[in-house]
Design an enzyme around this catalytic site. Structure first.
Site, mmCIF file in Angstrom:
data_model
loop_
_atom_site.group_PDB
_atom_site.id
_atom_site.type_symbol
_atom_site.label_atom_id
_atom_site.label_comp_id
_atom_site.label_asym_id
_atom_site.label_seq_id
_atom_site.Cartn_x
_atom_site.Cartn_y
_atom_site.Cartn_z
ATOM 1 N N ARG A 37 5.099 22.605 80.309
ATOM 2 C CA ARG A 37 6.409 22.340 79.671
ATOM 3 C C ARG A 37 6.368 22.440 78.153
ATOM 4 O O ARG A 37 7.235 21.906 77.463
ATOM 5 C CB ARG A 37 6.968 20.977 80.078
ATOM 6 N N LYS A 57 11.813 32.834 68.553
ATOM 7 C CA LYS A 57 12.179 33.473 69.817
ATOM 8 C C LYS A 57 10.920 33.961 70.514
ATOM 9 O O LYS A 57 10.086 34.642 69.900
ATOM 10 C CB LYS A 57 13.069 34.683 69.545
ATOM 11 N N GLU A 87 12.245 47.227 59.844
ATOM 12 C CA GLU A 87 12.865 45.888 59.864
ATOM 13 C C GLU A 87 13.033 45.361 58.435
ATOM 14 O O GLU A 87 14.005 44.669 58.134
ATOM 15 C CB GLU A 87 12.028 44.905 60.684
ATOM 16 N N LYS A 129 14.708 36.460 56.453
ATOM 17 C CA LYS A 129 14.884 36.171 57.879
ATOM 18 C C LYS A 129 14.951 34.661 58.106
ATOM 19 O O LYS A 129 15.787 34.171 58.862
ATOM 20 C CB LYS A 129 13.786 36.799 58.732
ATOM 21 N N GLU A 172 21.449 31.220 67.452
ATOM 22 C CA GLU A 172 22.125 32.512 67.543
ATOM 23 C C GLU A 172 23.584 32.427 67.957
ATOM 24 O O GLU A 172 24.084 33.262 68.688
ATOM 25 C CB GLU A 172 21.360 33.428 68.515
ATOM 26 N N ARG A 189 23.399 34.742 62.831
ATOM 27 C CA ARG A 189 22.100 35.334 63.143
ATOM 28 C C ARG A 189 22.266 36.732 63.746
ATOM 29 O O ARG A 189 21.362 37.559 63.676
ATOM 30 C CB ARG A 189 21.326 34.423 64.105
ATOM 31 N N ASN A 225 20.833 41.949 64.096
ATOM 32 C CA ASN A 225 20.880 43.020 65.094
ATOM 33 C C ASN A 225 21.405 44.337 64.535
ATOM 34 O O ASN A 225 21.624 45.285 65.282
ATOM 35 C CB ASN A 225 21.728 42.587 66.288
ATOM 36 N N HIS A 246 20.264 47.585 65.925
ATOM 37 C CA HIS A 246 19.642 47.245 67.201
ATOM 38 C C HIS A 246 20.510 47.530 68.420
ATOM 39 O O HIS A 246 19.974 47.644 69.518
ATOM 40 C CB HIS A 246 19.219 45.778 67.215
ATOM 41 N N HIS A 301 18.224 49.425 70.673
ATOM 42 C CA HIS A 301 17.784 48.944 71.986
ATOM 43 C C HIS A 301 18.098 49.946 73.083
ATOM 44 O O HIS A 301 17.297 50.143 74.009
ATOM 45 C CB HIS A 301 18.430 47.597 72.320
ATOM 46 N N HIS A 359 9.599 50.330 68.543
ATOM 47 C CA HIS A 359 10.803 49.560 68.247
ATOM 48 C C HIS A 359 11.387 49.941 66.873
ATOM 49 O O HIS A 359 12.579 50.209 66.752
ATOM 50 C CB HIS A 359 10.460 48.067 68.303
HETATM 51 N N1 LIG Z 1 10.506 37.224 68.506
HETATM 52 C C1 LIG Z 1 11.216 37.920 67.645
HETATM 53 O O1 LIG Z 1 12.037 37.376 66.920
HETATM 54 C C2 LIG Z 1 11.005 39.391 67.553
HETATM 55 C C3 LIG Z 1 11.568 40.107 66.502
HETATM 56 C C4 LIG Z 1 11.320 41.462 66.401
HETATM 57 C C5 LIG Z 1 10.553 42.085 67.366
HETATM 58 N N2 LIG Z 1 10.030 41.364 68.391
HETATM 59 C C6 LIG Z 1 9.212 42.001 69.412
HETATM 60 O O2 LIG Z 1 8.029 42.516 68.820
HETATM 61 C C7 LIG Z 1 7.556 43.590 69.631
HETATM 62 C C8 LIG Z 1 7.104 44.728 68.759
HETATM 63 O O3 LIG Z 1 6.057 44.274 67.947
HETATM 64 P P1 LIG Z 1 5.011 45.289 67.315
HETATM 65 O O4 LIG Z 1 5.715 46.421 66.721
HETATM 66 O O5 LIG Z 1 4.089 44.489 66.498
HETATM 67 O O6 LIG Z 1 4.302 45.894 68.600
HETATM 68 P P2 LIG Z 1 2.891 45.556 69.265
HETATM 69 O O7 LIG Z 1 2.637 44.117 69.318
HETATM 70 O O8 LIG Z 1 2.865 46.299 70.553
HETATM 71 O O9 LIG Z 1 1.867 46.216 68.230
HETATM 72 C C9 LIG Z 1 1.677 47.609 68.217
HETATM 73 C C10 LIG Z 1 0.246 47.988 68.621
HETATM 74 O O10 LIG Z 1 -0.629 47.719 67.511
HETATM 75 C C11 LIG Z 1 -1.659 46.835 67.917
HETATM 76 N N3 LIG Z 1 -2.019 46.081 66.735
HETATM 77 C C12 LIG Z 1 -1.382 45.029 66.180
HETATM 78 N N4 LIG Z 1 -1.969 44.664 65.039
HETATM 79 C C13 LIG Z 1 -3.016 45.493 64.844
HETATM 80 C C14 LIG Z 1 -3.995 45.637 63.817
HETATM 81 N N5 LIG Z 1 -3.994 44.863 62.738
HETATM 82 N N6 LIG Z 1 -4.936 46.587 63.970
HETATM 83 C C15 LIG Z 1 -4.913 47.422 65.051
HETATM 84 N N7 LIG Z 1 -4.014 47.357 66.022
HETATM 85 C C16 LIG Z 1 -3.065 46.416 65.921
HETATM 86 C C17 LIG Z 1 -1.037 46.065 69.047
HETATM 87 O O11 LIG Z 1 -1.949 45.403 69.876
HETATM 88 C C18 LIG Z 1 -0.276 47.159 69.769
HETATM 89 O O12 LIG Z 1 -1.113 47.940 70.574
HETATM 90 C C19 LIG Z 1 8.678 43.947 70.568
HETATM 91 O O13 LIG Z 1 8.346 43.493 71.853
HETATM 92 C C20 LIG Z 1 9.872 43.175 70.036
HETATM 93 O O14 LIG Z 1 10.761 42.785 71.065
HETATM 94 C C21 LIG Z 1 10.241 40.042 68.492
HETATM 95 ZN ZN LIG Z 2 13.876 44.497 65.708
#
Ligand SMILES: NC(=O)c1ccc[n+]([C@@H]2O[C@H](COP(=O)([O-])OP(=O)(O)OC[C@H]3O[C@@H](n4cnc5c(N)ncnc54)[C@H](O)[C@@H]3O)[C@@H](O)[C@H]2O)c1
Ligand SMILES: [Zn+2]
Length: 367
Positions: free
Chosen positions: A125, A147, A189, A231, A241, A245, A249, A252, A256, A268
Site C-alpha cells: 500500500r 505521476k 520537453e 514544471k 490535474e 496542469r 500536454n 501531447h 500521444h 516520446h
Molecule cells: N511521470 C511523468 O510525469 C512523466 C512525464 C514525462 C514522461 N514520462 C514517461 O517517461 C517515459 C520516457 O522516458 P525516457 O525518454 O527517459 O525513456 P526511457 O526510460 O525508456 O529511456 C530511454 C532509454 O535510455 C536508457 N537510459 C536512460 N538513462 C541512460 C543513461 N544515462 N545511459 C544509457 N542509457 C540510459 C533507458 O534505460 C532506455 O533504454 C515514458 O514512458 C513517459 O510516459 C513520465
Molecule cells: Zn511528455
C-alpha cells in the site's frame, strides 16, 4: 554547489521534497537518501542498459555507506512499462523480504521512474520512493510531479497512481552514456516548458543548443534547473490535474496519437516535437496562436536535431485521439499557445480547446 529546489505538495497525505541538481551529485546519493528516506532496505531498480554505467556503482556506494541495498534490474524500454513487469518487480521484492519499511530507488529514464514509482505506490500500500533520473527526459520532466504508472494495449499510462518521491537527485554527468537520440528527445520537453511558460527560456535554449548537445556542464545544469522549476511550479499549483496542469500536454495530444500509431517505437520526445509543430500550426490556423509561432518552434527544434515539421497523415490519428484520456466526452482537446511563452484559454476559460478534425487536417497539410 549543487542547485537545490524544493517542491511543495499541498496535500495532506504527502510532503514536499527536494530536487538536487549538480554535476557529481551521484556521489552524495547515499548520504542524501539516508537523511531524506531512512529505510530498513533499499530496492534499487535500474534497467539493463543503465546498470553497468551507473546502477551497480550506486548500489555499491549505498552498501559501502552501510545502507542495505538490493539491486533489481528490469528490461529497458517503453515495451516493458507494463503490469507484467510491475508483477515481476513486486514478486522479487516479496521474495527478498522487503517490508513496509523499505524504500524504492529508481535509477534510470522516465520508464524506470514511472514503473518503479508505481511499484513504490502499491507495494504494501505504498513505500517511500527516491528518483535518480538518468535520461534528460526524466530529469527535465518525468521526475517531478508524482505521476507513476504503466502502459496498456489501450494506451499509455492508463494504470497508475500519484506517489511523490522523498528526494530527487539529478547528476548531469550520467548523460555521458545516454544515446544522442535520447538526449534530443528530452530536449523536446524543455522546449515545451519554454513554449508554454517562459519565452526567455525558449530563446535561451535556441542560443545554447550547441553547448547543450555537447553536454556542457553549466548549460545542462541551467537547463535542467529551469525546466524542473517551471514544471514544479505548475504541479504545485494543480497537484491532481484538475485544471492548469493540462498545459503540460502541449504537443501531447497529437504526440500521444503518433506514439500509439508507431506502437511506441517513436521516442516520446520526437512525437512531442512533431506534436508541438502540429498544434502550433493548428493554433495559427484557428487564429488563436500568434502568426510565426510555428516557424519559431521549427527553428529551435531543428537546432536541437528534432523533427521540425509535422507528418501529413493526421486523419487516422484523430480516431486514436478519442482514446486519449485527456479527451472529454470522447472529443479530443488540445492545448493551444497564445504565443511563445503563454497558453491561450478557450472561450469558456478552459486551458484546452476542442479539436476540430477538419481544421486539424488543413493545418497539418499546410505545415
Ligand atoms: N511521470 C511523468 O510525469 C512523466 C512525464 C514525462 C514522461 N514520462 C514517461 O517517461 C517515459 C520516457 O522516458 P525516457 O525518454 O527517459 O525513456 P526511457 O526510460 O525508456 O529511456 C530511454 C532509454 O535510455 C536508457 N537510459 C536512460 N538513462 C541512460 C543513461 N544515462 N545511459 C544509457 N542509457 C540510459 C533507458 O534505460 C532506455 O533504454 C515514458 O514512458 C513517459 O510516459 C513520465
Ligand atoms: Zn511528455
Amino acid at each position: 554547489m549543487p542547485t537545490r529546489l524544493h517542491v511543495d505538495v499541498p496535500h495532506a497525505h504527502a510532503r514536499g521534497y527536494d530536487v538536487i541538481i549538480g554535476s557529481g551529485t551521484l556521489e552524495d546519493v547515499p548520504a542524501r537518501v539516508a537523511a531524506a528516506a531512512p529505510a530498513a532496505v533499499y530496492a534499487l531498480i535500474t534497467p539493463d542498459d543503465v546498470v553497468e554505467p551507473w546502477g551497480r556503482r550506486l548500489a555499491a556506494a549505498m552498501l559501502a555507506s552501510g545502507l542495505p541495498t538490493e539491486l533489481i534490474t528490469t528490461q529497458p524500454g517503453e515495451a516493458h512499462k507494463t503490469r507484467d513487469e510491475w508483477a515481476r518487480l513486486t514478486d522479487r521484492m516479496l521474495e527478498l523480504g522487503c517490508g513496509r519499511d523499505c524504500c524504492v530507488i529508481a535509477v534510470g529514464g522516465g520508464v524506470t521512474g514511472d514503473l518503479a514509482g508505481f511499484v513504490a505506490a502499491t507495494y504494501m500500500r505504498g513505500v517511500s520512493f527516491v528518483q535518480v533520473p538518468t535520461s534528460l527526459l526524466a530529469m527535465v520532466d518525468a521526475c517531478v510531479g508524482g505521476k507513476t504508472g504503466v502502459d496498456t494495449a489501450y494506451g499509455k499510462n492508463l494504470i497508475g497512481a500519484f506517489h511523490t518521491p522523498r528526494l530527487v537527485v539529478i547528476d548531469p554527468h550520467v548523460l555521458s552514456t545516454l544515446p544522442l537520440r535520447e538526449l534530443r528527445a528530452g530536449l523536446a520537453e524543455a522546449v515545451k516548458h519554454g513554449a508554454i511558460l517562459d519565452e526567455a527560456y525558449f530563446d535561451w535554449i535556441e542560443a545554447h543548443a550547441d553547448a547543450i548537445l555537447a553536454l556542457d556542464d553549466a548549460a545542462l545544469e541551467q537547463l535542467i534547473a529551469r525546466s524542473v522549476e517551471l514544471k514544479a511550479g505548475i504541479v504545485m499549483d494543480d497537484v491532481f490535474e484538475h485544471g492548469r496542469r493540462a498545459i503540460l500536454n502541449f504537443g501531447h495530444t497529437v504526440g500521444h496519437a503518433l506514439e500509439l500509431r508507431a506502437a511506441y517505437a517513436l521516442p516520446h520526445g520526437f512525437a512531442v516535437a512533431e506534436g508541438m509543430i502540429a498544434e502550433a500550426a493548428l493554433g495559427e490556423r484557428a487564429g488563436v496562436t500568434e502568426a510565426g509561432t510555428q516557424a519559431r518552434m521549427a527553428r529551435v527544434l531543428a537546432a536541437l536535431g528534432l523533427p521540425a515539421s509535422a507528418s501529413a497523415d493526421i486523419t487516422g490519428l484523430l480516431e486514436s485521439m478519442r482514446l486519449d484520456k485527456k479527451s472529454r466526452a470522447g472529443r479530443p482537446r488540445v492545448v493551444l499557445l497564445e504565443r511563445v511563452g503563454s497558453v491561450a484559454r478557450d472561450a469558456d476559460g478552459a486551458w484546452t480547446h476542442e479539436l476540430n478534425a477538419e481544421a486539424a487536417q488543413h493545418a497539418i497539410d499546410g505545415a
